[in-house]
Write a protein that holds these residues in place. Structure first.
Motif, PDB file in Angstrom:
ATOM      1  N   GLY A   1      -6.480   6.030   8.771  1.00  0.00           N
ATOM      2  CA  GLY A   1      -5.754   7.286   8.890  1.00  0.00           C
ATOM      3  C   GLY A   1      -4.419   7.246   8.174  1.00  0.00           C
ATOM      4  O   GLY A   1      -4.026   8.221   7.516  1.00  0.00           O
ATOM      5  N   ALA A   2      -3.721   6.114   8.299  1.00  0.00           N
ATOM      6  CA  ALA A   2      -2.423   5.996   7.636  1.00  0.00           C
ATOM      7  C   ALA A   2      -2.571   6.027   6.129  1.00  0.00           C
ATOM      8  O   ALA A   2      -1.792   6.666   5.423  1.00  0.00           O
ATOM      9  CB  ALA A   2      -1.740   4.703   8.066  1.00  0.00           C
ATOM     10  N   LEU A   3      -3.584   5.331   5.612  1.00  0.00           N
ATOM     11  CA  LEU A   3      -3.791   5.305   4.170  1.00  0.00           C
ATOM     12  C   LEU A   3      -4.219   6.670   3.649  1.00  0.00           C
ATOM     13  O   LEU A   3      -3.828   7.084   2.554  1.00  0.00           O
ATOM     14  CB  LEU A   3      -4.824   4.244   3.803  1.00  0.00           C
ATOM     15  CG  LEU A   3      -4.387   2.798   4.032  1.00  0.00           C
ATOM     16  CD1 LEU A   3      -5.498   1.828   3.636  1.00  0.00           C
ATOM     17  CD2 LEU A   3      -3.118   2.479   3.253  1.00  0.00           C
ATOM     18  N   ARG A   4      -5.034   7.399   4.431  1.00  0.00           N
ATOM     19  CA  ARG A   4      -5.416   8.745   4.016  1.00  0.00           C
ATOM     20  C   ARG A   4      -4.199   9.664   3.954  1.00  0.00           C
ATOM     21  O   ARG A   4      -4.069  10.490   3.053  1.00  0.00           O
ATOM     22  CB  ARG A   4      -6.469   9.322   4.968  1.00  0.00           C
ATOM     23  CG  ARG A   4      -7.843   8.683   4.810  1.00  0.00           C
ATOM     24  CD  ARG A   4      -8.846   9.254   5.806  1.00  0.00           C
ATOM     25  NE  ARG A   4     -10.119   8.583   5.695  1.00  0.00           N
ATOM     26  CZ  ARG A   4     -11.075   8.900   4.830  1.00  0.00           C
ATOM     27  NH1 ARG A   4     -10.878   9.909   3.988  1.00  0.00           N
ATOM     28  NH2 ARG A   4     -12.213   8.239   4.781  1.00  0.00           N
ATOM     29  N   GLY A   5      -3.307   9.517   4.938  1.00  0.00           N
ATOM     30  CA  GLY A   5      -2.078  10.306   4.900  1.00  0.00           C
ATOM     31  C   GLY A   5      -1.211   9.944   3.700  1.00  0.00           C
ATOM     32  O   GLY A   5      -0.628  10.818   3.060  1.00  0.00           O
ATOM     33  N   GLN A   6      -1.152   8.634   3.394  1.00  0.00           N
ATOM     34  CA  GLN A   6      -0.384   8.196   2.242  1.00  0.00           C
ATOM     35  C   GLN A   6      -0.999   8.710   0.946  1.00  0.00           C
ATOM     36  O   GLN A   6      -0.297   9.133   0.020  1.00  0.00           O
ATOM     37  CB  GLN A   6      -0.317   6.668   2.220  1.00  0.00           C
ATOM     38  CG  GLN A   6       0.517   6.087   1.092  1.00  0.00           C
ATOM     39  CD  GLN A   6       1.997   6.405   1.249  1.00  0.00           C
ATOM     40  OE1 GLN A   6       2.445   6.741   2.343  1.00  0.00           O
ATOM     41  NE2 GLN A   6       2.748   6.293   0.164  1.00  0.00           N
TER      42      GLN A   6
ATOM     43  N   PHE B   1       0.824  -1.205   0.000  1.00  0.00           N
ATOM     44  CA  PHE B   1       0.000   0.000   0.000  1.00  0.00           C
ATOM     45  C   PHE B   1       0.861   1.258   0.000  1.00  0.00           C
ATOM     46  O   PHE B   1       0.344   2.372  -0.071  1.00  0.00           O
ATOM     47  CB  PHE B   1      -0.910   0.038   1.228  1.00  0.00           C
ATOM     48  CG  PHE B   1      -2.157  -0.788   1.081  1.00  0.00           C
ATOM     49  CD1 PHE B   1      -3.106  -0.489   0.119  1.00  0.00           C
ATOM     50  CD2 PHE B   1      -2.382  -1.862   1.913  1.00  0.00           C
ATOM     51  CE1 PHE B   1      -4.258  -1.235  -0.014  1.00  0.00           C
ATOM     52  CE2 PHE B   1      -3.536  -2.630   1.786  1.00  0.00           C
ATOM     53  CZ  PHE B   1      -4.478  -2.314   0.822  1.00  0.00           C
ATOM     54  N   GLY B   2       2.176   1.097   0.112  1.00  0.00           N
ATOM     55  CA  GLY B   2       3.059   2.259   0.117  1.00  0.00           C
ATOM     56  C   GLY B   2       3.249   2.868   1.494  1.00  0.00           C
ATOM     57  O   GLY B   2       3.757   3.980   1.613  1.00  0.00           O
ATOM     58  N   VAL B   3       2.855   2.153   2.556  1.00  0.00           N
ATOM     59  CA  VAL B   3       2.990   2.675   3.912  1.00  0.00           C
ATOM     60  C   VAL B   3       4.462   2.631   4.322  1.00  0.00           C
ATOM     61  O   VAL B   3       5.167   1.657   4.046  1.00  0.00           O
ATOM     62  CB  VAL B   3       2.125   1.864   4.902  1.00  0.00           C
ATOM     63  CG1 VAL B   3       2.243   2.414   6.317  1.00  0.00           C
ATOM     64  CG2 VAL B   3       0.673   1.856   4.453  1.00  0.00           C
TER      65      VAL B   3
END
Length: 303
Positions: free
Chosen positions: A82-87, A62-64
């Protein structure tokens, strides 16, 4: 794998997972995946480590970042959403910067083409109406602009490539095409099945009638809008004409043309090298409106 069948040495796990030994060593060094150690100091991975590695690998796809992955696995308050939204926000900024660089390089290319042909007469169509510039320093705004294609103009374009590509808060970011159709469901099907666009959602009202649809290209969304007389939005099939058209860039215009023909599409003109630097063909959309598909030419067209 060890004889007891429940543990792996680092080389075995690297082979089974498709990762490198170096990657697993790095995960250990940063505390992301700490294996057990034998008395001789060799790394040993058990089932819990394999499960953790699986979660790490999924998040990496996912690119995290590794820091966010560590938080995901160890912090109970961490949120994947939240992490995916930031990414996504970071990727959006990266894409916008890349697109701006693409426009500036296209601008340089058009300037070089004009210089080589003794140009300076006007903008090359492939560079866009504003010459690909987004910094507010268009030639038209300069009191004594250098002739397009001159050495001064080309140098200015080259220097513009080096400028900061940050996006300011008030700047328009993306365009979203909106096409009006009388039959949104049929239009959606045609654009996906014949033209090969990626399907997006179809939204229906309480009666099951489609009232909004979306299809997608790699760089954006095309919205399908209902006929709306209150907004003076009519179907091209009703008008018998279109007041605009959509141009879509494809990887291989000849291959796309062949696929559209094989799927029953109506082609208005075959793939043709155009003087504005693309190879292009035309087709009719689901309600008779014109579409154009093109690929940039790898070599400049003849002068």
């Amino acid at each position: 794998m060890d004889d007891d069948g429940v543990s792996w040495r680092v080389g075995d796990l690297a082979h089974a997972s498709g990762l490198t030994v170096r990657t697993l060593h790095h995960y250990d060094d940063v505390g992301l995946l700490r294996p057990e150690r034998t008395s001789a100091g060799h790394r040993v991975y058990r089932r819990a480590h394999v499960e953790r590695l699986y979660r790490i690998s999924v998040l990496r796809r996912f690119g995290v970042s590794l820091d966010d992955i560590a938080a995901a696995l160890d912090d109970p308050g961490w949120s994947l959403d939240g992490a995916l939204r930031g990414q996504l926000a970071a990727l959006e900024d990266q894409v916008l910067r890349t697109e701006r660089l693409l426009h500036r390089l296209t601008d340089v290319t058009s300037g070089l083409a004009e210089a080589s042909s003794g140009g300076g007469a006007g903008a090359v169509r492939g560079g866009g109406a504003d010459g690909g510039r987004h910094t507010g320093d268009d030639d038209a705004a300069e009191p004594n602009p250098a002739p397009r294609g001159s050495d001064v103009d080309v140098c200015r374009r080259l220097l513009a490539v080096l400028e900061d590509t940050a996006v300011v808060a008030t700047e328009p970011l993306r365009r979203i095409a909106v096409l009006v159709y009388a039959d949104l469901e049929a239009a959606h099907r045609h654009l996906v099945d014949v033209f090969g666009l990626t399907p997006g959602p179809l939204h229906r009202d309480d009666d099951g009638t489609v009232v909004h649809g979306e299809v997608r290209t790699a760089d954006g969304v095309v919205m399908l809008h209902r006929v709306a007389p209150e907004w003076r939005l009519a179907s091209p099939a009703t008008l018998g004409a279109a007041t605009g058209m959509l141009v879509v860039t494809v990887q291989d215009v000849d291959a796309h043309h062949s696929a559209v023909v094989a799927r029953g599409g109506t082609v208005t003109y075959p793939p043709t090298d155009q003087p504005y630097g693309v190879r292009e063909y035309g087709a009719l959309g689901p309600e008779g409106e014109p579409w154009s598909f093109w690929s940039p030419l790898t070599e400049p067209p003849p002068a």
